[in-house]
Write a protein that holds these residues in place. Sequence first.
Motif, PDB file in Angstrom:
ATOM      1  N   GLU A  29       0.852  -1.375   0.104  1.00  0.00           N
ATOM      2  CA  GLU A  29       0.004  -0.077   0.007  1.00  0.00           C
ATOM      3  C   GLU A  29       0.386   1.375  -0.372  1.00  0.00           C
ATOM      4  N   ALA A  30       1.724   1.249   0.490  1.00  0.00           N
ATOM      5  CA  ALA A  30       2.530   2.320   0.740  1.00  0.00           C
ATOM      6  C   ALA A  30       3.126   2.447  -0.462  1.00  0.00           C
ATOM      7  N   GLY A  31       3.435   1.736  -1.277  1.00  0.00           N
ATOM      8  CA  GLY A  31       4.655   1.293  -2.320  1.00  0.00           C
ATOM      9  C   GLY A  31       3.651   2.255  -3.349  1.00  0.00           C
ATOM     10  N   ARG A  32       1.920   2.040  -3.826  1.00  0.00           N
ATOM     11  CA  ARG A  32       1.311   2.417  -4.397  1.00  0.00           C
ATOM     12  C   ARG A  32       0.973   3.949  -3.870  1.00  0.00           C
ATOM     13  N   ALA A  33       1.505   4.087  -2.221  1.00  0.00           N
ATOM     14  CA  ALA A  33       1.236   5.684  -2.891  1.00  0.00           C
ATOM     15  C   ALA A  33       2.352   6.870  -2.828  1.00  0.00           C
ATOM     16  N   LEU A  34       3.068   5.970  -3.568  1.00  0.00           N
ATOM     17  CA  LEU A  34       4.364   6.576  -3.322  1.00  0.00           C
ATOM     18  C   LEU A  34       5.025   6.332  -5.071  1.00  0.00           C
ATOM     19  N   LYS A  35       4.268   5.388  -6.169  1.00  0.00           N
ATOM     20  CA  LYS A  35       4.144   5.251  -7.364  1.00  0.00           C
ATOM     21  C   LYS A  35       5.275   4.815  -7.635  1.00  0.00           C
ATOM     22  N   VAL A  36       6.087   3.794  -6.396  1.00  0.00           N
ATOM     23  CA  VAL A  36       7.211   2.688  -6.815  1.00  0.00           C
ATOM     24  C   VAL A  36       7.185   1.500  -7.019  1.00  0.00           C
ATOM     25  N   GLU A  37       7.609   0.368  -7.685  1.00  0.00           N
ATOM     26  CA  GLU A  37       8.045  -0.712  -8.132  1.00  0.00           C
ATOM     27  C   GLU A  37       8.079  -2.337  -6.957  1.00  0.00           C
ATOM     28  N   ALA A  38       8.265  -1.288  -6.050  1.00  0.00           N
ATOM     29  CA  ALA A  38       9.356  -1.980  -4.754  1.00  0.00           C
ATOM     30  C   ALA A  38       9.125  -1.480  -3.849  1.00  0.00           C
ATOM     31  N   VAL A  39       9.437  -2.535  -2.149  1.00  0.00           N
ATOM     32  CA  VAL A  39       9.737  -1.045  -1.199  1.00  0.00           C
ATOM     33  C   VAL A  39      10.626  -2.141  -0.071  1.00  0.00           C
ATOM     34  N   VAL A  40      11.654  -0.871   0.356  1.00  0.00           N
ATOM     35  CA  VAL A  40      12.320  -2.046   1.260  1.00  0.00           C
ATOM     36  C   VAL A  40      11.583  -1.900   2.603  1.00  0.00           C
ATOM     37  N   GLU A  41      11.490  -3.543   3.386  1.00  0.00           N
ATOM     38  CA  GLU A  41      10.832  -3.389   4.678  1.00  0.00           C
ATOM     39  C   GLU A  41      11.569  -3.576   5.528  1.00  0.00           C
ATOM     40  N   ALA A  42      11.304  -3.229   6.795  1.00  0.00           N
ATOM     41  CA  ALA A  42      11.991  -3.508   8.273  1.00  0.00           C
ATOM     42  C   ALA A  42      11.812  -3.670   9.212  1.00  0.00           C
ATOM     43  N   SER A  43      12.314  -4.679  10.023  1.00  0.00           N
ATOM     44  CA  SER A  43      11.888  -4.930  11.606  1.00  0.00           C
ATOM     45  C   SER A  43      12.604  -4.765  12.295  1.00  0.00           C
ATOM     46  N   LEU A  44      13.012  -4.526  13.866  1.00  0.00           N
ATOM     47  CA  LEU A  44      13.523  -4.817  14.742  1.00  0.00           C
ATOM     48  C   LEU A  44      13.344  -5.741  15.901  1.00  0.00           C
TER      49      LEU A  44
END
Length: 70
Positions: A29-44
């Motif tokens: 959803e964040a990627g679509r809002a940013l109009k990008v093909e891929a998103v780097v997601e991280a968790s700690l």
Amino acid sequence: TKLCNVGRIAVRSTGTVRHLVGIDWSASEAGRALKVEAVVEASLQIVGDRLRVTVQLVDVKEDRPLWAEK
């Protein structure tokens, strides 16, 4: 920051994505809002004196990981 050095990857600045902080969206959803093909997601995850960092590259269109590492 190191991803900026990869020729085929355009990395958005922190300021560009800052407005998404605190919104309960999936990576796709964040990627679509940013109009990008891929998103780097991280968790700690912190357990005692140990820290686990999980990072994944998520395909926005397919909503699936392209790569992941712990």
